[in-house]
Write an enzyme that holds these catalytic residues in place. Structure first.
Site, PDB file in Angstrom:
ATOM      1  CE  LYS A 118      28.174  54.097  47.379  1.00  0.00           C
ATOM      2  NZ  LYS A 118      27.299  53.080  46.811  1.00  0.00           N
ATOM      3  CD  GLN A 127      24.202  51.451  47.917  1.00  0.00           C
ATOM      4  OE1 GLN A 127      24.792  52.497  47.661  1.00  0.00           O
ATOM      5  NE2 GLN A 127      24.841  50.309  48.085  1.00  0.00           N
ATOM      6  CG  ASP A 142      27.704  52.297  41.045  1.00  0.00           C
ATOM      7  OD1 ASP A 142      28.737  52.498  41.719  1.00  0.00           O
ATOM      8  OD2 ASP A 142      26.587  52.057  41.543  1.00  0.00           O
TER       9      ASP A 142
END
Ligand code: NDP
Length: 286
Positions: free
Chosen positions: A52, A96, A119
């Protein structure tokens, strides 16, 4: 012979388009930044976080890394998220997953400002998707829609079958296919006659987490087959990971009209769409 849907190529095209958009925003004085939080040092998570960061660098998005120790408390993590929510210079916040067991993931997801939820996991983002309002869309299913469209495949009016109903893939996938005017059926572990349902699919999306589960017997002649699964089956002599999906590629490829390979299909799209959400955040936050 099926057309191979090249996720690597399509994700690169998307990243290059985003790079231009980011440069244009920068010319107007707008910098985009993404905060990436990792708790503990799980190996797979570190690889994802690293990828990322690399994508941010390529596109021109500033990434702020928060690498917190395993013993970080839930309260400490929530406090950090609260601070990032309040910072005008932070556009996106990504935590995460998975988090260590002592931290409640749902609580953490809900703590992220929905305007920074790149997300797309916040209940408000999920709700917005289901009623057709603006909001962030979960990256993997959003990437699959891009793969299908950019391969010149029309979704409208098609019989679409999604196998799997997880919150991050199956359910948002079904909502997105519906938004594109597909006729959508969702299957799961209690589906009585899976083969009978998948055989109807013009577009079959498989996200069940079982290696090579979907064989040719499950697939209609000429179907478009999207394989979300990713499994590490060992290591090759040259030290490379041997990967496979939820679809038995060799068995299905001769039947399908188009198919995503593993690796190089859906996988690369997830990060590209995360980057897309970061760029879109600027518009949503206006
Ligand atoms: P989950 O384990 O959360 O969900 C699996 C789903 O498959 C469940 O809904 C389950 O049904 C269903 N299922 C399991 N067995 C069967 C069966 N025999 N017949 C029908 N349905 C079944 O998985 P995820 O959605 O998170 O992930 C799926 C796969 O995609 C995994 O391999 C994962 O690694 C991969 N993945 C890849 C990503 C990428 O970027 N390429 C991103 C995210 C995931 P039930 O609800 O009834 O239990």
């Amino acid at each position: 012979m099926a057309k191979i849907i090249d996720g690597k190529l399509i994700s690169k095209q998307i990243k290059d388009e985003l790079k231009e958009k980011v440069a244009a925003l920068r010319a107007e004085g707008k910098e985009i930044s993404l905060a990436v939080i990792q708790v503990g040092n799980d190996g797979a998570s570190s690889v994802y976080v690293g990828n990322k960061k690399k994508a941010c660098e390529y596109i021109g998005i500033k990434s702020l890394a928060y690498e917190l120790p395993e013993e970080t408390t839930e309260a400490e993590l929530l406090e950090l998220i609260g601070n990032l929510n309040n910072r005008a210079d932070v556009n996106g916040i990504l935590v995460q997953l998975p988090l260590p067991g002592h931290i409640d993931e749902d609580k953490v997801i809900k703590a992220i400002d929905p305007l920074k939820d790149v997300d797309g996991f916040h209940p408000q983002s999920v709700g917005a998707l289901s009623i057709g309002q603006k909001g962030f869309v979960s990256c993997t299913p959003a990437g699959i829609i891009e793969l299908i469209k950019r391969s010149g495949i029309d979704i409208s009016g098609k019989e679409c079958v999604v196998v799997g109903r997880s919150n991050i893939v199956g359910k948002p996938m079904a909502m997105l296919l519906l938004r594109e005017n597909g006729t959508v059926t969702v299957c799961h572990s209690r589906t009585a006659d899976l083969k009978a349902v998948t055989k109807r699919a013009d577009i079959l999306v498989v996200a069940i987490g079982k290696p090579k589960f979907i064989t040719g017997e499950y697939v209609k002649d000429g179907a478009v087959v999207i394989d979300v699964g990713i499994h590490r089956m060992g290591v090759s002599e040259s030290g490379k990971a041997i990967l496979c999906g939820d679809v038995d590629y060799d068995d299905v490829e001769p039947i399908a009209s188009a198919i995503t390979p593993v690796p190089g299909g859906v996988g690369p799209m997830t990060i590209a769409m995360l980057m897309n959400n970061c760029v879109e955040s600027v518009e949503l936050q206006k």
